[in-house]
Scaffold this motif. Sequence first.
Motif, PDB file in Angstrom:
ATOM      1  N   SER A 225      57.841  65.297  40.747  1.00 55.77           N
ATOM      2  CA  SER A 225      56.637  64.749  41.367  1.00 55.77           C
ATOM      3  C   SER A 225      55.506  65.732  41.173  1.00 55.77           C
ATOM      4  O   SER A 225      55.706  66.845  40.671  1.00 55.77           O
ATOM      5  CB  SER A 225      56.855  64.511  42.871  1.00 55.77           C
ATOM      6  OG  SER A 225      56.820  65.730  43.591  1.00 55.77           O
ATOM      7  N   ASN A 226      54.298  65.334  41.606  1.00 54.44           N
ATOM      8  CA  ASN A 226      53.223  66.322  41.693  1.00 54.44           C
ATOM      9  C   ASN A 226      53.259  66.958  43.087  1.00 54.44           C
ATOM     10  O   ASN A 226      54.159  66.682  43.876  1.00 54.44           O
ATOM     11  CB  ASN A 226      51.860  65.702  41.367  1.00 54.44           C
ATOM     12  CG  ASN A 226      51.421  64.645  42.377  1.00 54.44           C
ATOM     13  OD1 ASN A 226      51.986  64.511  43.462  1.00 54.44           O
ATOM     14  ND2 ASN A 226      50.407  63.889  42.017  1.00 54.44           N
ATOM     15  N   GLU A 228      51.608  66.450  45.657  1.00 55.87           N
ATOM     16  CA  GLU A 228      51.451  65.506  46.761  1.00 55.87           C
ATOM     17  C   GLU A 228      52.691  64.637  46.937  1.00 55.87           C
ATOM     18  O   GLU A 228      52.746  63.797  47.833  1.00 55.87           O
ATOM     19  CB  GLU A 228      50.229  64.614  46.520  1.00 55.87           C
ATOM     20  CG  GLU A 228      48.892  65.306  46.749  1.00 55.87           C
ATOM     21  CD  GLU A 228      48.610  66.371  45.700  1.00 55.87           C
ATOM     22  OE1 GLU A 228      48.795  66.090  44.497  1.00 55.87           O
ATOM     23  OE2 GLU A 228      48.232  67.495  46.086  1.00 55.87           O
ATOM     24  N   GLY A 229      53.684  64.825  46.079  1.00 60.01           N
ATOM     25  CA  GLY A 229      54.898  64.029  46.150  1.00 60.01           C
ATOM     26  C   GLY A 229      54.815  62.707  45.429  1.00 60.01           C
ATOM     27  O   GLY A 229      55.735  61.893  45.494  1.00 60.01           O
ATOM     28  N   ARG A 230      53.708  62.481  44.713  1.00 65.63           N
ATOM     29  CA  ARG A 230      53.525  61.218  44.014  1.00 65.63           C
ATOM     30  C   ARG A 230      54.164  61.243  42.631  1.00 65.63           C
ATOM     31  O   ARG A 230      54.361  62.292  42.017  1.00 65.63           O
ATOM     32  CB  ARG A 230      52.032  60.898  43.884  1.00 65.63           C
ATOM     33  CG  ARG A 230      51.353  60.616  45.219  1.00 65.63           C
ATOM     34  CD  ARG A 230      50.001  59.954  44.997  1.00 65.63           C
ATOM     35  NE  ARG A 230      49.080  60.843  44.318  1.00 65.63           N
ATOM     36  CZ  ARG A 230      48.215  61.639  44.936  1.00 65.63           C
ATOM     37  NH1 ARG A 230      48.169  61.666  46.247  1.00 65.63           N
ATOM     38  NH2 ARG A 230      47.392  62.393  44.242  1.00 65.63           N
ATOM     39  N   GLU A 231      54.448  60.050  42.120  1.00 64.98           N
ATOM     40  CA  GLU A 231      54.958  59.899  40.763  1.00 64.98           C
ATOM     41  C   GLU A 231      53.919  60.395  39.758  1.00 64.98           C
ATOM     42  O   GLU A 231      52.707  60.270  39.984  1.00 64.98           O
ATOM     43  CB  GLU A 231      55.277  58.429  40.475  1.00 64.98           C
ATOM     44  CG  GLU A 231      56.580  57.943  41.075  1.00 64.98           C
ATOM     45  CD  GLU A 231      57.796  58.391  40.288  1.00 64.98           C
ATOM     46  OE1 GLU A 231      57.673  58.647  39.069  1.00 64.98           O
ATOM     47  OE2 GLU A 231      58.879  58.498  40.897  1.00 64.98           O
ATOM     48  N   THR A 233      51.896  60.342  36.148  1.00 70.25           N
ATOM     49  CA  THR A 233      51.429  59.284  35.246  1.00 70.25           C
ATOM     50  C   THR A 233      51.766  59.576  33.790  1.00 70.25           C
ATOM     51  O   THR A 233      51.774  58.683  32.961  1.00 70.25           O
ATOM     52  CB  THR A 233      49.907  59.124  35.351  1.00 70.25           C
ATOM     53  OG1 THR A 233      49.268  60.310  34.839  1.00 70.25           O
ATOM     54  CG2 THR A 233      49.473  58.892  36.792  1.00 70.25           C
ATOM     55  N   ASP A 238      48.589  67.782  35.529  1.00 68.08           N
ATOM     56  CA  ASP A 238      48.844  67.609  36.953  1.00 68.08           C
ATOM     57  C   ASP A 238      49.674  68.779  37.477  1.00 68.08           C
ATOM     58  O   ASP A 238      50.281  69.526  36.711  1.00 68.08           O
ATOM     59  CB  ASP A 238      49.615  66.304  37.198  1.00 68.08           C
ATOM     60  CG  ASP A 238      49.412  65.741  38.603  1.00 68.08           C
ATOM     61  OD1 ASP A 238      48.883  66.465  39.477  1.00 68.08           O
ATOM     62  OD2 ASP A 238      49.785  64.576  38.826  1.00 68.08           O
ATOM     63  N   HIS A 256      52.571  70.736  52.971  1.00 73.62           N
ATOM     64  CA  HIS A 256      51.679  69.781  53.593  1.00 73.62           C
ATOM     65  C   HIS A 256      51.638  69.860  55.121  1.00 73.62           C
ATOM     66  O   HIS A 256      50.939  69.078  55.763  1.00 73.62           O
ATOM     67  CB  HIS A 256      52.047  68.363  53.156  1.00 73.62           C
ATOM     68  CG  HIS A 256      51.960  68.166  51.668  1.00 73.62           C
ATOM     69  ND1 HIS A 256      50.771  68.215  50.990  1.00 73.62           N
ATOM     70  CD2 HIS A 256      52.931  67.977  50.730  1.00 73.62           C
ATOM     71  CE1 HIS A 256      51.000  68.031  49.697  1.00 73.62           C
ATOM     72  NE2 HIS A 256      52.298  67.902  49.518  1.00 73.62           N
TER      73      HIS A 256
END
Length: 257
Positions: A225-226, A228-231, A233, A238, A256
């Motif tokens: 993940s990045n 922020e915990g997001r997938e 792209t 990133d 966080h």
Amino acid sequence: MNDWNEIYNTSKEWILEAGDYIREKMKSSINVSSKANQNDLVTDVDKAVEEFFIEKLKDKYPTHRLMGEEGSAELISNLNGTVWILDPIDGTVNFVHQECFFAVSLGIYHEGVGMVGFIYDVMKDELFTALKGHGAYVNGKKLDTVSNVSLQESILSVNVGWILEDRRLEYFVKEARGFRSYGSAALEIAYVAAGRLEAYISFALHPWDIAGGAVILKEVGGIVSNYEGRELTYLNKDTFIAANPAIHELLMDKLHN
């Protein structure tokens, strides 16, 4: 329709052929230049390996596209269809200065989903591979699912500069068993998949640094993940975390909260 077993076998042959070429070129002089800054190196070997894959794709898979570090990435603005994401030599500084700890990294994505992943440590002749849904392997030996090792028993990998940049990482410096920095994102992700590291953390990576490793790590239950915990792209630079689930959860908590 893509035959993924055939694509896997073909791309594996090309990866190994590229490795043979790199080892042969190392016997002669290598031309080195810098890109964005004096530490961002590129060699004639990087460029030649990327061109090798471009020509192979034109002949074998003309509808597929290549996103590569040495120029072809500029032509890619989406992951529609089938896209090969290539770092011809990940760890170029190591390649130039130490002649070890560098790898050819390749991820093959279809409609944005990672289907095939390769990381080839050229000098150790160690090939990490994955085909989506079929597990991950190193030199043909299947890798186990990553273990949820506690932080106190963990070896983490992060560039020293990032620790200085983000003081939130000091907790992990104090609590983890040890820290390493190998200078090749691809190999460090592969080491997480193989259980040699529990996490790899970086502030700024390009898609070609991580695309192959992400496919491999996901096949053994690891998380990418990045910050922020997001997938990811796989289109832009990133932040990046590769880890076993327990360490990833702890990183998210400490970064966080």
